[in-house]
Scaffold this motif. Structure first.
Motif, PDB file in Angstrom:
ATOM      1  N   CYS A  37       0.837  -1.200   0.000  1.00 38.89           N
ATOM      2  CA  CYS A  37       0.000   0.000   0.000  1.00 38.89           C
ATOM      3  C   CYS A  37       0.876   1.256   0.000  1.00 38.89           C
ATOM      4  N   CYS A  53      -0.396   3.488   3.499  1.00 35.55           N
ATOM      5  CA  CYS A  53      -0.128   3.050   4.868  1.00 35.55           C
ATOM      6  C   CYS A  53       1.044   2.076   4.961  1.00 35.55           C
ATOM      7  N   CYS A  84      -4.643  -0.139  -0.480  1.00 38.47           N
ATOM      8  CA  CYS A  84      -5.364  -1.239   0.153  1.00 38.47           C
ATOM      9  C   CYS A  84      -6.806  -0.821   0.450  1.00 38.47           C
ATOM     10  N   CYS A 138      -7.324   2.215   2.550  1.00 34.92           N
ATOM     11  CA  CYS A 138      -6.746   3.507   2.131  1.00 34.92           C
ATOM     12  C   CYS A 138      -7.305   4.047   0.814  1.00 34.92           C
TER      13      CYS A 138
HETATM   14 ZN   LIG Z   1      -3.147   1.098   3.060  1.00 33.97          ZN
END
Ligand SMILES: [Zn+2]
Ligand SMILES: [Mn+2]
Ligand SMILES: [Mn+2]
Ligand SMILES: [Zn+2]
Lengths: 156, 156
Positions: B112, B115, B152, B155
């Motif tokens: 990701c 994050c 992801c 996010c």
């Molecule tokens: Zn993420």
DNA sequence: ATCTCAATTGAAAAAGGTTATTTTTTATCC
DNA sequence: GGATAAAAAATAACCTTTTTCAATTGAGAT
């Protein structure tokens, strides 16, 4: 075609140089001889995946006063601008190549485990896999980094 | 099931420990408490992709006298033996994970961009692509390293 | 149980690549 | 040309990884 300018052999066309200058200006950066020389070395050595040190050695031929730190700063800047792509072939240094198209994914690489040769694969062919991953993992894919390790035609 | 031995919590089974000892012995190496503790930390933290420093921090809890250099030496040894796989997620450190099967290719990773979470993808689905590359480039593929960058589910 | 010897260890130093800092120089705009 | 802000060079600092070396350990032989 070589054009001498500020003591540096420029292989970039006038249009490319203008485009670069434009891009830099838009973000409040300046086009300096060092930056042009560095990008020029990368363009001339397309497909070679040069490291900062290797870029430095090349640039120094035309621009002997340049510092290694400037090369590091410039490749970082050009990466941030989406002009370069930072690669890692696990040989202890970072390597850079031109981003081919702002839209497309970067090509794949074939890395020979014996001689270390790096070949580029333009075919993508990951659409099916990416589609499936997006769905199954609920993950929106922006880009990929695909390396195949094996033996090239000369080494197998 | 936890078995205490030499003051170290061992999560490896007796069989796994014997197998490791055997593998080491075959190559003239010794099974030391440090090596067992390090591999144990990696097994217990399966899926976490620990760095040498992170392994060190974990191992020190059970084995406080251990040195960081020993961790570096051991993960290198275990990699050479085909037990560990060294990974690079471009975060400034090398990371290690268990090789799942000596035969199979290593799984893919979803990273990701926001994050930093790393998810594993067991589906391979590269057979078609690999077949095509083998033929077109006359390159025999031994393994691959596939990373997908994106966002992801939390996010995006 | 002790001995022997090569393998392994921890601590510290060194290496190697990359980044940050400081001062000087340069590009751009007026 | 002069003012101003960015970028450069030089140097030091940083951070991960490797090497060095003296001391310890493990495994097999005695
Ligand atoms: Zn993420
Ligand atoms: Mn390439
Ligand atoms: Mn993994
Ligand atoms: Zn080869």
């Amino acid at each position: 075609m070589k054009i001498f300018h500020w003591g540096v052999i420029i292989m970039m066309t006038k249009e490319e140089t203008e485009k670069l200058k434009q891009d830099l200006k838009e973000r409040g950066y300046k086009l300096t001889p060092q930056r042009r020389a560095i990008l020029n070395v990368i363009i001339v050595n397309e497909g070679k995946h040069l490291s900062p040190e290797e870029i430095y050695d090349q640039v120094k031929m035309e621009c002997p006063e340049i510092g290694l730190a400037t090369v590091y700063r410039t490749v970082q800047l050009l990466e941030k601008m989406g002009i370069l792509y930072k690669m890692n072939f696990d040989d202890g240094v970072s390597r850079y190549e031109l981003v081919h198209s702002a839209e497309d994914h970067q090509h794949h690489h074939l890395i020979c485990l014996k001689c270390g040769a790096i070949e580029e694969v333009e075919d993508d062919l990951l659409e099916v896999l990416e589609e499936r991953i997006s769905k199954k993992y609920d993950f929106s894919i922006e880009n990929h980094d695909v390396k195949f390790y094996g033996y090239c035609k000369r080494c197998k």
